[in-house]
Design an enzyme around this catalytic site. Structure first.
Site, mmCIF file in Angstrom:
data_model
loop_
_atom_site.group_PDB
_atom_site.id
_atom_site.type_symbol
_atom_site.label_atom_id
_atom_site.label_comp_id
_atom_site.label_asym_id
_atom_site.label_seq_id
_atom_site.Cartn_x
_atom_site.Cartn_y
_atom_site.Cartn_z
ATOM 1 C CG ASN A 98 -9.009 -10.891 13.332
ATOM 2 O OD1 ASN A 98 -8.585 -10.128 11.986
ATOM 3 N ND2 ASN A 98 -8.975 -12.250 13.451
ATOM 4 N NE ARG B 292 -13.769 -6.312 8.962
ATOM 5 C CZ ARG B 292 -12.902 -7.213 8.419
ATOM 6 N NH1 ARG B 292 -11.519 -6.815 8.610
ATOM 7 N NH2 ARG B 292 -12.976 -8.283 7.902
ATOM 8 N NE ARG C 278 -3.897 -2.296 2.068
ATOM 9 C CZ ARG C 278 -3.746 -3.485 2.539
ATOM 10 N NH1 ARG C 278 -2.821 -3.642 3.233
ATOM 11 N NH2 ARG C 278 -4.677 -4.155 2.465
ATOM 12 N N GLY D 289 -0.612 -11.091 8.611
ATOM 13 C CA GLY D 289 -0.874 -12.401 9.265
ATOM 14 C C GLY D 289 -1.936 -12.589 10.461
ATOM 15 N N GLY D 290 -2.973 -11.606 10.306
ATOM 16 C CA GLY D 290 -3.981 -11.520 11.301
ATOM 17 C C GLY D 290 -5.055 -12.441 11.356
ATOM 18 C CG ASP E 202 -9.222 -6.499 11.026
ATOM 19 O OD1 ASP E 202 -8.182 -7.030 10.437
ATOM 20 O OD2 ASP E 202 -10.465 -6.391 10.569
#
Length: 638
Positions: free
Chosen positions: A361, A431, A233, A293-294, A406
């Site tokens: 999360n 969210r 990004r 990696g969430g 998250d």
């Protein structure tokens, strides 16, 4: 081993003839004339950026983080080698110029524009005018992922107005080779635009889109989650350095003028499901970055690194280790792979000297049986002291999250009156479907209001900021319907705030899902959901552009969009009263920021994955956005 940067062999360079030294010892990596080879890049344009002392130090010390060893070399041999290196630039420069009174090397050129690396070490952008060349005047830049450290995605540029935006046209297009769905926001510094794809950076003349240089390394194989999808990004910038997070959770520094690699450090082991996808944030002389990696069971953290060397200064874990006080908020065996990653760029308040970063999360995503409790610091915003990483305060939006909501939406910093008194606020459209207002000096909860109609997981937010949940929306083995959908009522794409109008803008999603939990076990290289979600065929989603009164959270105006509801484009507010956004039907569009009335649209035919930005060069305002695999830059006719 693939060496990068200046690579000099570890053996002693004994010959006193510099040309012989280079040919016999170094050319196998960098080519016989320093133009690059199979194992190393070209070094021709990089030599001029260092004086003799700096080159000597580089040869002696190497760049361990970039795979370059240091060597011991006698002084006469060292000086002979440096003398030979100095000849590369003179012999191999394609073209020299003194146009517009700027002596330097031509990096790129057409009949109408030219990009020059000056002898002063800077990049100069030139235009042909009446058979002469003139230097472009850089204007207002876009210096960070969000434009400024506070994250409000509002620019005071006002050359594009409600009245003239209808004349906006495509000024240039740059196609990123091999790219499909760019998610980055370009950064513009001194008129040069820096665009990213996974593991690569392109430096462009922001007035014409002509490429000046490109840095690229191969994608990493065997990754999990978002990192495997090839997402990046953007960059962070400090002085003459650019900073990029790679897909395999490395942080690298590049020279902003040449694109040469300066250092490379590992933030986390990608073999344990770590990756990285978002733009680093610069605070002082520190580069701050999280990892992805969430959904794959990593242990989340945020870290700061010295911009000069890449040395890590501090590391803040977002999930406690067993036995630590916060471990009581993780009752069960899931703690070791609790996630709460820090994958999206944070914000910074220089007056308070506080860094604000949001977390993801908890894992597993949909089954909370092995993680009873609030699961701190998942789904939270953290206020950290940037010099040390010390926690000043935190606020958790969704305790014991069971729907993968998250909190990676931008923690926007706004100074405004609140209940008649000046206050430093933090705004976020979360969210989970609620719009929040916090006091960013201490994390005090001030207000929360739902901004979508389809919201069933909670009845309301209590006076203490905790949600009052709906037990009927908790995922079960058989499955339940709950709202919002797993994509969230909004997500990582940018929101914006117009300080003059007092309006907070975001792209919302009206949609529900069918949520199931399931038993499962963490495995390296795999996701750690312990459940699943399904769309409801009878209730397709709808994207809605919203303007909220930040004082009350009430909707001032809204624009429902017609489309598949799978776009991920954000918004940009400008001083001309124009709000730009990626419309769900594939248009790039502009509306009146005060009323939401449509002012202009361009049929880009894209499923948006990126957020727009604006900048000024040579007295003209541009608006740019990543569309598919290309960057589109718009401006008014001259």
């Amino acid at each position: 081993m693939r060496f990068v940067g200046f690579l000099f062999c570890s053996a002693l360079l004994a010959a006193t003839d510099g040309e012989t030294q280079f040919r016999t010892r170094c050319a196998f990596c960098h080519g016989a004339e320093g133009g690059g080879g199979e194992r190393g890049p070209s070094i021709r344009s990089r030599i001029a950026l260092r004086d003799d002392r700096e080159l000597a130090e580089l040869i002696h010390n190497g760049l361990p983080g970039a795979g370059m060893p240091g060597v011991s070399i006698a002084q006469p041999d060292l000086q002979a080698l440096i003398t030979h290196l100095r000849t590369f630039r003179a012999r191999h420069v394609r073209e020299r110029t003194t146009s517009a009174g700027i002596p330097g090397d031509v990096l790129s050129k057409s009949a109408y524009d030219m990009q020059v690396q000056g002898d002063d070490g800077k990049l100069h952008l030139l235009r042909r005018s009446n058979n002469d060349w003139r230097e472009v005047r850089p204007g207002r830049d876009w210096l960070t992922y969000n434009g400024d450290p506070g994250g409000n995605r509002h620019s005071s540029l006002n050359r594009i107005t409600r009245e003239n935006v209808k004349h906006l046209r495509v000024e240039w297009v740059y196609e990123v080779p091999g790219a499909q769905h760019l998610e980055g926001t370009p950064v513009v510094v001194d008129g040069v635009m820096y665009v990213t794809n996974v593991n690569e950076v392109h430096a462009l003349d922001s007035g014409t889109g002509r490429r000046i240089w490109q840095y690229k390394r191969p994608r990493t194989k065997g990754l999990a989650g978002d990192a495997a999808g090839g997402i990046n990004r953007g960059v962070g910038v400090l002085g003459d350095r650019l900073f990029l997070a790679t897909d395999h959770a490395h942080l690298i520094a590049l020279n902003r003028v040449t694109g040469s690699l300066l250092w490379d450090v590992e933030m986390a082991d990608h073999r344990q499901n770590y990756g990285a996808t978002s733009a680093p944030l610069i605070v002082g002389d520190l580069v701050i970055s999280g990892t992805s990696g969430g959904d794959e069971g990593v242990r989340g953290f945020l870290a700061a690194y010295k911009a000069s060397t890449g040395e890590r200064v501090w590391k803040f874990w977002t999930v406690p280790a067993p036995g630590e006080p916060l471990a009581s908020s993780w009752r069960g065996k899931a703690l070791e792979h609790g996630c709460a990653t820090t994958w999206m760029t944070g914000t910074y308040d220089p007056q308070l000297d506080l860094l604000y970063w949001t977390t993801g999360n908890p894992c597993p995503d949909y089954n909370g049986d092995d993680r009873q409790g609030d699961n701190l610091y998942s789904d939270s915003v953290l206020a950290l002291r940037p010099k040390t990483g010390e926690l000043a305060w935190f606020f958790q939006y969704t305790p014991h999250d069971l729907h993968d909501w998250d909190a990676q939406q931008t923690p926007m910093l706004v100074d405004a009156d609140w209940e008649g008194q000046p206050r430093k606020l933090l705004l976020q459209g979360n969210r989970n479907g609620f719009f929040y207002v916090l006091d960013r000096t201490n994390g005090k909860f001030l207000h929360a209001t739902p901004f979508v109609k389809k919201l069933t997981w909670a009845k309301h937010i209590g006076s203490d900021g905790r949600p009052v949940g709906n037990p009927e929306a908790v995922p079960t083995l058989a499955g339940v319907t709950a709202c919002p959908a797993v994509e969230g009522a909004t997500n990582w794409f940018s929101s914006a705030f117009h300080p003059g109008l007092g309006l907070f803008y975001l792209q919302a999603l009206e949609k529900c899902n069918f949520y199931k939990k399931a038993p499962g076990t963490w495995r390296a290289g795999e996701s750690y959901y312990d459940g699943s979600t399904q769309d409801l065929k009878s209730e397709p989603g709808t994207k809605v552009l919203l303007a909220l009164n930040f004082q009350t959270g009430k909707i001032v105006w809204q624009r429902e969009q017609v489309g598949p509801a799978d776009s991920w484009g954000g918004v940009l507010s400008t001083g001309g009263g124009v709000l730009f956004f990626g419309e769900d039907g594939g248009y790039f569009a502009a509306v009146d920021g005060a009323t939401g009335d449509l002012l202009w649209r361009f049929p880009a035919g894209q499923t948006w994955k990126a957020s727009p930005m604006t900048y000024e060069i040579d007295g003209r305002q541009h608006v740019a956005v990543a569309a598919g695999g290309s960057i589109l830059s718009f401006a008014l006719p001259e």
